[in-house]
Design a protein around this motif. Structure first.
Motif, PDB file in Angstrom:
ATOM      1  N   PRO A 158       0.805  -1.226   0.000  1.00 26.65           N
ATOM      2  CA  PRO A 158       0.000   0.000   0.000  1.00 26.65           C
ATOM      3  C   PRO A 158       0.835   1.272   0.000  1.00 26.65           C
ATOM      4  CG  PRO A 158       0.156  -0.837   2.221  1.00 26.65           C
ATOM      5  CD  PRO A 158       0.810  -1.866   1.323  1.00 26.65           C
ATOM      6  N   ILE A 159       0.189   2.361  -0.372  1.00 29.79           N
ATOM      7  CA  ILE A 159       0.778   3.674  -0.161  1.00 29.79           C
ATOM      8  C   ILE A 159       0.057   4.246   1.058  1.00 29.79           C
ATOM      9  CG2 ILE A 159      -0.818   4.774  -1.807  1.00 29.79           C
ATOM     10  CD1 ILE A 159       1.474   6.790  -2.403  1.00 29.79           C
ATOM     11  N   LEU A 160       0.821   4.797   1.983  1.00 26.87           N
ATOM     12  CA  LEU A 160       0.241   5.359   3.203  1.00 26.87           C
ATOM     13  C   LEU A 160       0.116   6.865   3.059  1.00 26.87           C
ATOM     14  CD1 LEU A 160       2.191   3.429   5.998  1.00 26.87           C
ATOM     15  CD2 LEU A 160       0.224   2.696   4.652  1.00 26.87           C
ATOM     16  N   VAL A 161      -1.043   7.386   3.418  1.00 26.95           N
ATOM     17  CA  VAL A 161      -1.273   8.834   3.381  1.00 26.95           C
ATOM     18  C   VAL A 161      -1.872   9.253   4.716  1.00 26.95           C
ATOM     19  CG1 VAL A 161      -1.600   8.870   0.877  1.00 26.95           C
ATOM     20  CG2 VAL A 161      -3.576   8.660   2.369  1.00 26.95           C
ATOM     21  N   ARG A 162      -1.597  10.488   5.116  1.00 33.33           N
ATOM     22  CA  ARG A 162      -2.172  11.002   6.362  1.00 33.33           C
ATOM     23  C   ARG A 162      -3.650  11.272   6.138  1.00 33.33           C
ATOM     24  NH1 ARG A 162       2.250  13.013   9.411  1.00 33.33           N
ATOM     25  NH2 ARG A 162       3.818  11.407   9.145  1.00 33.33           N
ATOM     26  N   ARG A 163      -4.473  10.780   7.036  1.00 27.68           N
ATOM     27  CA  ARG A 163      -5.909  10.974   6.855  1.00 27.68           C
ATOM     28  C   ARG A 163      -6.325  12.389   7.212  1.00 27.68           C
ATOM     29  NH1 ARG A 163      -7.849   6.854  11.583  1.00 27.68           N
ATOM     30  NH2 ARG A 163      -7.459   8.197  13.372  1.00 27.68           N
ATOM     31  N   ARG A 164      -7.384  12.850   6.561  1.00 30.58           N
ATOM     32  CA  ARG A 164      -7.888  14.205   6.783  1.00 30.58           C
ATOM     33  C   ARG A 164      -8.879  14.260   7.934  1.00 30.58           C
ATOM     34  NH1 ARG A 164      -9.919  15.103   0.811  1.00 30.58           N
ATOM     35  NH2 ARG A 164     -10.318  12.909   1.145  1.00 30.58           N
ATOM     36  N   PHE A 165      -9.584  13.157   8.188  1.00 27.54           N
ATOM     37  CA  PHE A 165     -10.530  13.097   9.294  1.00 27.54           C
ATOM     38  C   PHE A 165     -10.572  11.669   9.818  1.00 27.54           C
ATOM     39  CE2 PHE A 165     -12.652  13.047   5.202  1.00 27.54           C
ATOM     40  CZ  PHE A 165     -13.386  11.861   5.240  1.00 27.54           C
ATOM     41  N   ARG A 166     -11.127  11.481  10.998  1.00 26.18           N
ATOM     42  CA  ARG A 166     -11.019  10.228  11.751  1.00 26.18           C
ATOM     43  C   ARG A 166     -11.464   8.981  10.991  1.00 26.18           C
ATOM     44  NH1 ARG A 166     -13.784   7.202  15.772  1.00 26.18           N
ATOM     45  NH2 ARG A 166     -12.298   6.339  17.248  1.00 26.18           N
ATOM     46  N   SER A 167     -12.609   9.027  10.332  1.00 24.36           N
ATOM     47  CA  SER A 167     -13.133   7.808   9.716  1.00 24.36           C
ATOM     48  C   SER A 167     -12.960   7.788   8.195  1.00 24.36           C
ATOM     49  CB  SER A 167     -14.616   7.640  10.074  1.00 24.36           C
ATOM     50  OG  SER A 167     -15.357   8.750   9.597  1.00 24.36           O
ATOM     51  N   GLU A 168     -11.939   8.449   7.707  1.00 29.17           N
ATOM     52  CA  GLU A 168     -11.709   8.446   6.259  1.00 29.17           C
ATOM     53  C   GLU A 168     -11.431   7.020   5.782  1.00 29.17           C
ATOM     54  OE1 GLU A 168      -9.315  10.995   2.888  1.00 29.17           O
ATOM     55  OE2 GLU A 168      -8.559  11.012   4.938  1.00 29.17           O
ATOM     56  N   VAL A 169     -12.139   6.618   4.748  1.00 27.70           N
ATOM     57  CA  VAL A 169     -12.102   5.228   4.281  1.00 27.70           C
ATOM     58  C   VAL A 169     -10.809   4.924   3.529  1.00 27.70           C
ATOM     59  CG1 VAL A 169     -13.320   3.504   2.886  1.00 27.70           C
ATOM     60  CG2 VAL A 169     -14.596   5.305   4.031  1.00 27.70           C
ATOM     61  N   HIS A 170     -10.229   3.745   3.781  1.00 29.00           N
ATOM     62  CA  HIS A 170      -9.091   3.278   2.990  1.00 29.00           C
ATOM     63  C   HIS A 170      -9.576   3.061   1.555  1.00 29.00           C
ATOM     64  CE1 HIS A 170      -6.824   2.939   6.590  1.00 29.00           C
ATOM     65  NE2 HIS A 170      -7.303   1.791   6.994  1.00 29.00           N
ATOM     66  N   ALA A 171      -8.808   3.520   0.592  1.00 25.05           N
ATOM     67  CA  ALA A 171      -9.207   3.428  -0.814  1.00 25.05           C
ATOM     68  C   ALA A 171      -8.623   2.180  -1.468  1.00 25.05           C
ATOM     69  CB  ALA A 171      -8.750   4.672  -1.566  1.00 25.05           C
ATOM     70  N   PRO A 172      -9.474   1.378  -2.115  1.00 22.39           N
ATOM     71  CA  PRO A 172      -8.964   0.188  -2.803  1.00 22.39           C
ATOM     72  C   PRO A 172      -8.215   0.569  -4.076  1.00 22.39           C
ATOM     73  CG  PRO A 172     -11.318   0.425  -3.190  1.00 22.39           C
ATOM     74  CD  PRO A 172     -10.932   1.508  -2.222  1.00 22.39           C
ATOM     75  N   PRO A 173      -7.460  -0.372  -4.621  1.00 19.63           N
ATOM     76  CA  PRO A 173      -6.752  -0.098  -5.872  1.00 19.63           C
ATOM     77  C   PRO A 173      -7.730   0.214  -7.014  1.00 19.63           C
ATOM     78  CG  PRO A 173      -6.008  -2.160  -4.882  1.00 19.63           C
ATOM     79  CD  PRO A 173      -7.215  -1.724  -4.129  1.00 19.63           C
ATOM     80  N   HIS A 174      -7.246   0.939  -7.998  1.00 21.01           N
ATOM     81  CA  HIS A 174      -8.030   1.201  -9.202  1.00 21.01           C
ATOM     82  C   HIS A 174      -7.065   1.369 -10.367  1.00 21.01           C
ATOM     83  CE1 HIS A 174      -7.018   5.481  -8.885  1.00 21.01           C
ATOM     84  NE2 HIS A 174      -7.406   5.429  -7.615  1.00 21.01           N
ATOM     85  N   ARG A 175      -7.593   1.679 -11.535  1.00 20.93           N
ATOM     86  CA  ARG A 175      -6.782   1.703 -12.759  1.00 20.93           C
ATOM     87  C   ARG A 175      -5.586   2.643 -12.675  1.00 20.93           C
ATOM     88  NH1 ARG A 175      -7.779   4.503 -17.764  1.00 20.93           N
ATOM     89  NH2 ARG A 175      -9.586   5.367 -16.712  1.00 20.93           N
ATOM     90  N   ARG A 177      -4.150   3.747  -9.777  1.00 19.27           N
ATOM     91  CA  ARG A 177      -3.314   3.473  -8.596  1.00 19.27           C
ATOM     92  C   ARG A 177      -3.512   2.000  -8.258  1.00 19.27           C
ATOM     93  NH1 ARG A 177      -5.999   5.780  -4.850  1.00 19.27           N
ATOM     94  NH2 ARG A 177      -6.730   3.799  -4.081  1.00 19.27           N
ATOM     95  N   LEU A 178      -2.555   1.190  -8.590  1.00 13.77           N
ATOM     96  CA  LEU A 178      -2.699  -0.264  -8.513  1.00 13.77           C
ATOM     97  C   LEU A 178      -2.391  -0.833  -7.140  1.00 13.77           C
ATOM     98  CD1 LEU A 178      -1.085  -1.099 -11.973  1.00 13.77           C
ATOM     99  CD2 LEU A 178      -3.509  -0.779 -11.410  1.00 13.77           C
ATOM    100  N   ARG A 179      -2.673  -0.082  -6.091  1.00 10.65           N
ATOM    101  CA  ARG A 179      -2.434  -0.540  -4.712  1.00 10.65           C
ATOM    102  C   ARG A 179      -3.408   0.180  -3.795  1.00 10.65           C
ATOM    103  NH1 ARG A 179       2.577  -0.894  -4.590  1.00 10.65           N
ATOM    104  NH2 ARG A 179       2.875  -0.406  -6.760  1.00 10.65           N
ATOM    105  N   TYR A 180      -3.614  -0.379  -2.627  1.00 10.93           N
ATOM    106  CA  TYR A 180      -4.469   0.296  -1.651  1.00 10.93           C
ATOM    107  C   TYR A 180      -3.819   1.603  -1.222  1.00 10.93           C
ATOM    108  CZ  TYR A 180      -7.945  -3.314  -0.562  1.00 10.93           C
ATOM    109  OH  TYR A 180      -9.008  -4.185  -0.592  1.00 10.93           O
ATOM    110  N   GLU A 181      -4.657   2.586  -0.927  1.00 12.80           N
ATOM    111  CA  GLU A 181      -4.210   3.825  -0.300  1.00 12.80           C
ATOM    112  C   GLU A 181      -4.773   3.774   1.120  1.00 12.80           C
ATOM    113  OE1 GLU A 181      -4.269   7.854  -2.275  1.00 12.80           O
ATOM    114  OE2 GLU A 181      -5.846   8.115  -0.761  1.00 12.80           O
ATOM    115  N   LEU A 182      -3.899   3.540   2.089  1.00 10.37           N
ATOM    116  CA  LEU A 182      -4.335   3.419   3.475  1.00 10.37           C
ATOM    117  C   LEU A 182      -4.176   4.763   4.167  1.00 10.37           C
ATOM    118  CD1 LEU A 182      -2.838  -0.063   4.436  1.00 10.37           C
ATOM    119  CD2 LEU A 182      -5.044   0.485   3.384  1.00 10.37           C
ATOM    120  N   ARG A 183      -5.275   5.251   4.712  1.00 15.19           N
ATOM    121  CA  ARG A 183      -5.292   6.564   5.368  1.00 15.19           C
ATOM    122  C   ARG A 183      -4.975   6.369   6.842  1.00 15.19           C
ATOM    123  NH1 ARG A 183      -9.637   7.798   1.442  1.00 15.19           N
ATOM    124  NH2 ARG A 183      -8.423   8.264  -0.410  1.00 15.19           N
TER     125      ARG A 183
END
Length: 201
Positions: A158-175, A177-183
């Motif tokens: 995954p690529i790790l990103v700082r979340r903007r708010f508490r319950s921001e959803v982890h984003a699944p891979p897509h065309r 960005r071929l990896r999860y984006e974990l907030r």
């Protein structure tokens, strides 16, 4: 006499069973498909298939998200979630929540614990704008991904990103960005690591 239906385990087998129920190819009512474990739409392996899954899974563990509506059928009850793997039959613990960051984020993290033990120590992207820019910029992505363990980038870590708010959803891979984006939450009381911004970009 009530017939007990035994589902196969493993994300790929569960997805196949879900579509078989939904298409009326089992004794279970087609409308009950949502009560069986299946891959959450939009997550890896969530494509349509009721004729079976691939015979040869990927060679590396691939995290995904399984969900189901509780068998009671009450909309007031929370959904059930668990992490899954597209390579082996591993399944994480069941967690309950309403989705959109409540219950589903935890199981995506469970699945990454299985596929990429130690992922929480990866460097993170701090600025919101960089969420979209870093993966698309070869130079910046090369600098960030050079800090990953050997082989992890090719295996879809995954690529790790700082979340903007508490319950921001982890984003699944897509065309794009071929990896999860974990907030993830920003560290409290800790100075920015050199890997956070300036040193990388």
């Amino acid at each position: 006499m009530t017939t007990v239906v035994t589902e196969s385990t493993g994300a790929r087998a569960r997805q196949t069973y879900f579509w078989r129920v939904r298409n009326g190819r089992t004794k279970a009512p087609a409308g009950s498909a949502e009560q069986s474990w299946h891959i959450q739409p939009g997550h890896p392996g969530g494509a349509y298939s009721d004729v079976g899954h691939e015979l040869h899974p990927t060679v590396h563990h691939t995290p995904t998200l399984l969900s189901r509506t509780p068998p009671s059928g009450s909309r007031a009850q929370p959904e059930e979630f668990r992490g899954g793997c597209l390579t082996c039959n591993w399944e994480g613990p069941v967690r309950r929540g309403r989705g959109s960051g409540d219950g589903d984020n935890e199981v995506v993290e469970d699945a990454h614990d299985h596929a990429f033990p130690g992922w929480r120590t990866l460097p993170s992207v701090v600025r919101v704008a960089d969420r979209w820019e870093v993966p698309g910029d070869r130079r910046r992505w090369a600098r960030l991904s050079a800090l990953y363990p050997t082989g992890w980038v090719d295996d879809g870590a995954p690529i790790l990103v700082r979340r903007r708010f508490r319950s921001e959803v982890h984003a699944p891979p897509h065309r794009r960005r071929l990896r999860y984006e974990l907030r993830i939450e920003a560290p409290i009381g800790r100075a920015k690591r050199a890997t956070d911004q300036g040193a990388l970009f």
